[in-house]
Design a protein around this motif. Structure first.
Motif, mmCIF file in Angstrom:
data_model
loop_
_atom_site.group_PDB
_atom_site.id
_atom_site.type_symbol
_atom_site.label_atom_id
_atom_site.label_comp_id
_atom_site.label_asym_id
_atom_site.label_seq_id
_atom_site.Cartn_x
_atom_site.Cartn_y
_atom_site.Cartn_z
ATOM 1 N N GLU A 147 0.926 -1.203 0.000
ATOM 2 C CA GLU A 147 -0.135 0.052 -0.070
ATOM 3 C C GLU A 147 0.856 1.222 0.169
ATOM 4 N N VAL A 148 1.945 1.157 0.656
ATOM 5 C CA VAL A 148 2.838 2.329 0.827
ATOM 6 C C VAL A 148 3.311 2.800 -0.507
ATOM 7 N N GLU A 149 3.974 1.455 -0.950
ATOM 8 C CA GLU A 149 4.367 1.803 -2.484
ATOM 9 C C GLU A 149 3.579 2.344 -3.426
ATOM 10 N N ARG A 150 2.313 1.585 -3.489
ATOM 11 C CA ARG A 150 1.302 2.067 -4.381
ATOM 12 C C ARG A 150 1.097 3.563 -4.537
ATOM 13 N N LYS A 151 1.010 3.997 -3.003
ATOM 14 C CA LYS A 151 0.570 5.457 -2.952
ATOM 15 C C LYS A 151 1.805 6.370 -3.357
ATOM 16 N N LYS A 152 3.038 5.786 -3.146
ATOM 17 C CA LYS A 152 4.026 6.706 -3.634
ATOM 18 C C LYS A 152 4.284 6.598 -5.260
ATOM 19 N N ALA A 153 3.953 5.362 -5.917
ATOM 20 C CA ALA A 153 3.851 5.358 -7.109
ATOM 21 C C ALA A 153 2.983 6.237 -8.132
ATOM 22 N N MET A 154 1.762 6.211 -7.362
ATOM 23 C CA MET A 154 0.588 6.974 -7.827
ATOM 24 C C MET A 154 0.850 8.351 -7.555
ATOM 25 N N LYS A 155 1.358 8.830 -6.681
ATOM 26 C CA LYS A 155 1.735 10.283 -6.409
ATOM 27 C C LYS A 155 2.922 10.612 -7.462
ATOM 28 N N ARG A 156 3.814 9.771 -7.790
ATOM 29 C CA ARG A 156 4.742 10.017 -8.728
ATOM 30 C C ARG A 156 4.124 10.347 -9.923
ATOM 31 N N LEU A 157 3.140 9.381 -10.425
ATOM 32 C CA LEU A 157 2.434 9.410 -11.649
ATOM 33 C C LEU A 157 1.649 10.700 -11.835
ATOM 34 N N LEU A 182 2.097 13.453 -10.343
ATOM 35 C CA LEU A 182 3.191 14.727 -10.313
ATOM 36 C C LEU A 182 3.884 14.704 -11.966
ATOM 37 N N GLU A 183 3.828 13.573 -12.491
ATOM 38 C CA GLU A 183 4.639 13.565 -13.639
ATOM 39 C C GLU A 183 3.759 13.945 -14.602
ATOM 40 N N TRP A 184 2.420 13.746 -14.700
ATOM 41 C CA TRP A 184 1.420 14.066 -15.594
ATOM 42 C C TRP A 184 0.595 15.308 -15.356
ATOM 43 N N HIS A 185 0.938 16.055 -14.307
ATOM 44 C CA HIS A 185 0.086 17.263 -13.866
ATOM 45 C C HIS A 185 0.307 18.135 -14.954
ATOM 46 N N PRO A 186 -0.837 18.761 -15.524
ATOM 47 C CA PRO A 186 -0.693 19.809 -16.512
ATOM 48 C C PRO A 186 0.192 21.015 -16.276
ATOM 49 N N ASP A 187 0.113 21.423 -15.061
ATOM 50 C CA ASP A 187 1.024 22.575 -14.855
ATOM 51 C C ASP A 187 2.575 22.209 -15.211
ATOM 52 N N LYS A 188 2.811 20.943 -15.209
ATOM 53 C CA LYS A 188 4.393 20.427 -15.285
ATOM 54 C C LYS A 188 4.594 20.046 -16.717
ATOM 55 N N ASN A 189 3.489 20.277 -17.455
ATOM 56 C CA ASN A 189 3.660 19.780 -18.984
ATOM 57 C C ASN A 189 3.079 20.701 -20.042
ATOM 58 N N LEU A 211 -2.327 16.380 -23.919
ATOM 59 C CA LEU A 211 -2.111 15.142 -23.516
ATOM 60 C C LEU A 211 -2.068 14.890 -21.919
ATOM 61 N N ALA A 212 -1.161 15.923 -21.364
ATOM 62 C CA ALA A 212 -1.037 15.720 -19.829
ATOM 63 C C ALA A 212 -2.297 15.932 -19.176
ATOM 64 N N THR A 213 -3.396 16.943 -19.685
ATOM 65 C CA THR A 213 -4.485 16.952 -19.011
ATOM 66 C C THR A 213 -5.282 15.475 -19.258
ATOM 67 N N THR A 214 -5.256 15.133 -20.164
ATOM 68 C CA THR A 214 -6.259 13.839 -20.790
ATOM 69 C C THR A 214 -5.662 12.644 -19.616
ATOM 70 N N VAL A 215 -4.248 12.494 -19.719
ATOM 71 C CA VAL A 215 -3.761 11.472 -18.861
ATOM 72 C C VAL A 215 -3.824 11.552 -17.228
ATOM 73 N N PHE A 216 -3.774 12.999 -16.966
ATOM 74 C CA PHE A 216 -3.854 13.465 -15.522
ATOM 75 C C PHE A 216 -5.412 13.142 -15.121
ATOM 76 N N GLN A 217 -6.389 13.519 -15.851
ATOM 77 C CA GLN A 217 -7.890 13.025 -15.633
ATOM 78 C C GLN A 217 -8.111 11.453 -15.521
ATOM 79 N N TYR A 218 -7.387 10.785 -16.528
ATOM 80 C CA TYR A 218 -7.260 9.230 -16.424
ATOM 81 C C TYR A 218 -6.765 8.776 -15.134
ATOM 82 N N LEU A 219 -5.763 9.464 -14.608
ATOM 83 C CA LEU A 219 -5.180 9.088 -13.521
ATOM 84 C C LEU A 219 -6.077 9.235 -12.263
#
Length: 82
Positions: A39-49, A51-58, A64-72
């Protein structure tokens, strides 16, 4: 489940821009792989994803980032519920 109205965000990730299907497919595979983690690792990985796909960072791939972020975001509950 019954029929329900779909919002713009869900429509966007269900109907991605050209090239977006491949990216969403890869992200879906990553989400599937999270099932094997603690559970701890899942939460870390989800947070990383997220952040990686946040529209403000892309700004260079905003649509594309907005679409992927909304999917996540739409699948976040399933990742944390396991």
């Amino acid at each position: 489940g019954g029929l329900r109205a779909r919002g713009e965000a869900e429509f966007a990730w269900r109907n991605p821009e050209p090239g977006g299907e491949e990216v969403i497919g890869k992200v879906a595979e990553e989400l599937k792989a999270l099932e094997q983690l603690s559970e701890v690792e899942r939460k870390k990985a989800m947070k990383r994803l997220l952040l990686e796909w946040h529209p403000d960072k892309n700004a260079h791939r905003l649509s594309l980032a907005t679409t992927v972020f909304q999917y996540l975001q739409s699948h976040k509950g399933g990742v944390f519920a396991r």
